[in-house]
Design an enzyme around this catalytic site. Structure first.
Site, PDB file in Angstrom:
ATOM      1  N   GLY A  40      15.831  49.271  49.552  1.00  0.00           N
ATOM      2  CA  GLY A  40      17.079  48.530  49.432  1.00  0.00           C
ATOM      3  C   GLY A  40      17.705  48.175  50.773  1.00  0.00           C
ATOM      4  CB  THR A  41      18.148  50.110  53.904  1.00  0.00           C
ATOM      5  OG1 THR A  41      18.795  51.185  53.221  1.00  0.00           O
ATOM      6  CG2 THR A  41      18.791  49.895  55.265  1.00  0.00           C
ATOM      7  CG  HIS A  47      14.366  55.859  46.343  1.00  0.00           C
ATOM      8  ND1 HIS A  47      15.382  56.791  46.413  1.00  0.00           N
ATOM      9  CD2 HIS A  47      14.756  54.828  47.128  1.00  0.00           C
ATOM     10  CE1 HIS A  47      16.336  56.332  47.227  1.00  0.00           C
ATOM     11  NE2 HIS A  47      15.978  55.141  47.669  1.00  0.00           N
ATOM     12  CB  CYS A  88      23.821  57.010  53.211  1.00  0.00           C
ATOM     13  SG  CYS A  88      22.927  56.209  51.918  1.00  0.00           S
ATOM     14  CB  THR A 120      -1.073  46.927  56.480  1.00  0.00           C
ATOM     15  OG1 THR A 120      -1.752  46.323  57.578  1.00  0.00           O
ATOM     16  CG2 THR A 120      -2.061  47.269  55.381  1.00  0.00           C
ATOM     17  CG  ASN A 124      26.484  53.231  46.215  1.00  0.00           C
ATOM     18  OD1 ASN A 124      27.030  52.139  46.307  1.00  0.00           O
ATOM     19  ND2 ASN A 124      26.598  54.159  47.144  1.00  0.00           N
TER      20      ASN A 124
HETATM   21  C1  LIG Z   1      23.850  50.207  46.213  1.00  0.00           C
HETATM   22  C2  LIG Z   1      22.784  50.636  47.160  1.00  0.00           C
HETATM   23  N1  LIG Z   1      22.307  49.774  48.060  1.00  0.00           N
HETATM   24  C3  LIG Z   1      21.338  50.097  48.925  1.00  0.00           C
HETATM   25  C4  LIG Z   1      20.790  51.358  48.948  1.00  0.00           C
HETATM   26  C5  LIG Z   1      19.711  51.687  49.927  1.00  0.00           C
HETATM   27  O1  LIG Z   1      18.459  51.705  49.291  1.00  0.00           O
HETATM   28  P1  LIG Z   1      17.205  52.430  49.959  1.00  0.00           P
HETATM   29  O2  LIG Z   1      17.454  53.899  49.860  1.00  0.00           O
HETATM   30  O3  LIG Z   1      16.022  52.008  49.122  1.00  0.00           O
HETATM   31  O4  LIG Z   1      17.109  51.945  51.357  1.00  0.00           O
HETATM   32  C6  LIG Z   1      21.275  52.329  48.051  1.00  0.00           C
HETATM   33  C7  LIG Z   1      20.766  53.709  48.094  1.00  0.00           C
HETATM   34  O5  LIG Z   1      21.513  54.664  47.987  1.00  0.00           O
HETATM   35  C8  LIG Z   1      22.285  51.950  47.126  1.00  0.00           C
HETATM   36  O6  LIG Z   1      22.766  52.819  46.237  1.00  0.00           O
END
Ligand SMILES: Cc1ncc(COP(=O)(O)O)c(C=O)c1O
Length: 385
Positions: free
Chosen positions: A70-71, A199, A322, A235, A149
């Site tokens: 996601g990041t 994940h 985080c 890759t 989240n």
């Molecule tokens: C709303 C949201 N965006 C982005 C992320 C980041 O995703 P990733 O852990 O796959 O980098 C998260 C993860 O906690 C999330 O909850």
């Protein structure tokens, strides 16, 4: 006994996902760019996974770019779009976005971009009319998350998407928490770019995707061999992507039944927990993710509660994984209008498909007395009484 109720942070890999991935570590280990049979088998598995991920959001497979999660997807969407359209330097986001949206925007702000951060109401909802009012001739994109989240609030993205489409502004949504949990249709919701992560849906870590509507150009974050239509060189993580595909296919089949079951568990948890004195629910009472409950408890620290519950073998969280190690109160809870001391006393319980009624019972058995004990020793209680 260990009960895991922190599924918004990450989830256990589904045994079916693990089984699907295993051959791609040792037997079918080829590089998907190689011409020989090993490479072709890896390529076929990659394209099969792309179809499964695309099917979950009603997109075309060629609109899915695999990333590390996601990041990276959020960074590629925001910076990649900004770099590809340097004539427009205004971006609109909400005050409750994940750091993976906030920080790329903050970085762009330092490089001459203007970022409008829209407030939310006390449930965490963004007002679509406020989005419309904020759009200017130089607005490049609107990025509003699908579901939050921390508090689980589901945003009215279909209406926001329609406004963006009418105003000819790109619409990105961070759907990391909603993907595979509630229905998404990128056409019906007028979504141009969408971030998802494996994940959070019982797939492996380190894999995700960015949906990019056909015809939209982005500048890649990393240049190299031109993988993933030139947008994500390197890759491919074949085994991880196979796992992501399998997790998406399972979610497509089981999402409706899981959502129904988890909503019932969640609502029981909310009803029983709110019987505790001086407690409240953060986020919207109905318009929220099936598996999310976020509570406030006056006079106590969320961190202390998390540690106490951990001693009882129950894993929960205060907010996003985080930021939960920092002592700063959550920017999401502050945006709802909570005071600092209220935001500090929050507890997020996030359910996943492997949770049962017995897990909720176990939490409900120890939660009231744990809250009570912490209040007895709380310096806040004396201060605010
Ligand atoms: C709303 C949201 N965006 C982005 C992320 C980041 O995703 P990733 O852990 O796959 O980098 C998260 C993860 O906690 C999330 O909850």
């Amino acid at each position: 006994m260990t009960i895991y109720l922190d599924n918004a942070a990450t989830t256990a890999v589904d045994p079916r996902v693990l089984k699907a991935m295993q051959p791609y570590f040792s037997k079918h280990f080829g590089n998907a760019s190689s011409l020989h049979g090993f490479g072709q088998r890896a390529r076929a598995a990659l394209e099969d996974a792309r179809e499964k991920v695309a099917a979950l959001i009603d997109s075309k497979p060629e609109e899915i770019i695999f990333t590390s999660g996601g990041t990276e997807s959020n960074n590629l969407a925001i910076k990649g779009l900004a770099w590809a359209h340097p004539n427009k330097k205004h971006i609109i986001i909400s005050a409750i976005e994940h750091h993976a949206v906030m920080e790329p925007c903050e970085w762009l702000r330092k490089h001459g971009y203007d970022i409008t951060v829209l407030p939310v109401d006390s449930y965490g909802l963004v007002d679509p009319k406020a989005v419309e009012r904020a759009i200017r001739p130089d607005t490049l994109m609107v990025s509003i998350m699908h579901a939050n989240n921390e508090i689980g609030t589901i945003e009215p993205i279909e209406r926001i998407g329609a406004i963006c489409r009418a105003k000819d502004v790109f619409f990105h949504t961070d759907a990391v928490q909603s993907f595979g949990k509630i229905p998404i249709d990128v056409d019906a919701m007028h979504i141009d770019l969408l971030s998802a992560s494996s994940h959070k849906i019982h797939g492996p870590k380190g894999v995700g995707c960015l949906y990019v509507r056909k015809g939209i150009s982005l500048v890649p974050l990393a240049h190299g061999g031109g993988h993933e239509r030139g947008l994500r060189s390197g890759t491919e993580n074949v085994a991880g992507i196979v796992g992501f595909g399998e997790a998406a296919a399972i979610a497509k089949k089981e999402m409706a039944a899981d959502a129904k079951r988890l909503t019932a568990l969640r609502d029981r948890l909310i009803k029983e927990t709110l019987k505790i004195q001086d407690s409240w629910l953060n986020g919207h009472p109905r318009q929220r993710l099936p598996g999310n409950a976020n509570f406030g408890f006056r006079y106590i620290e969320g961190e202390a509660l998390v540690l106490q519950l951990d001693m009882h073998g129950i894993a929960v969280s205060t907010g996003s994984a985080c930021s939960s190690k920092s002592l700063e109160p959550s920017h999401v809870l502050l945006a709802l209008g909570l005071r600092h001391e209220e935001a500090h006393g929050s507890l997020r319980v996030s359910l996943g498909k492997f949770n049962t009624r017995a897990d909720i019972d176990a939490l409900l058995k120890v939660l009231p007395q744990t809250v009570e004990r912490l209040r007895e020793i709380s310096p806040f209680k004396r201060k605010y009484k």
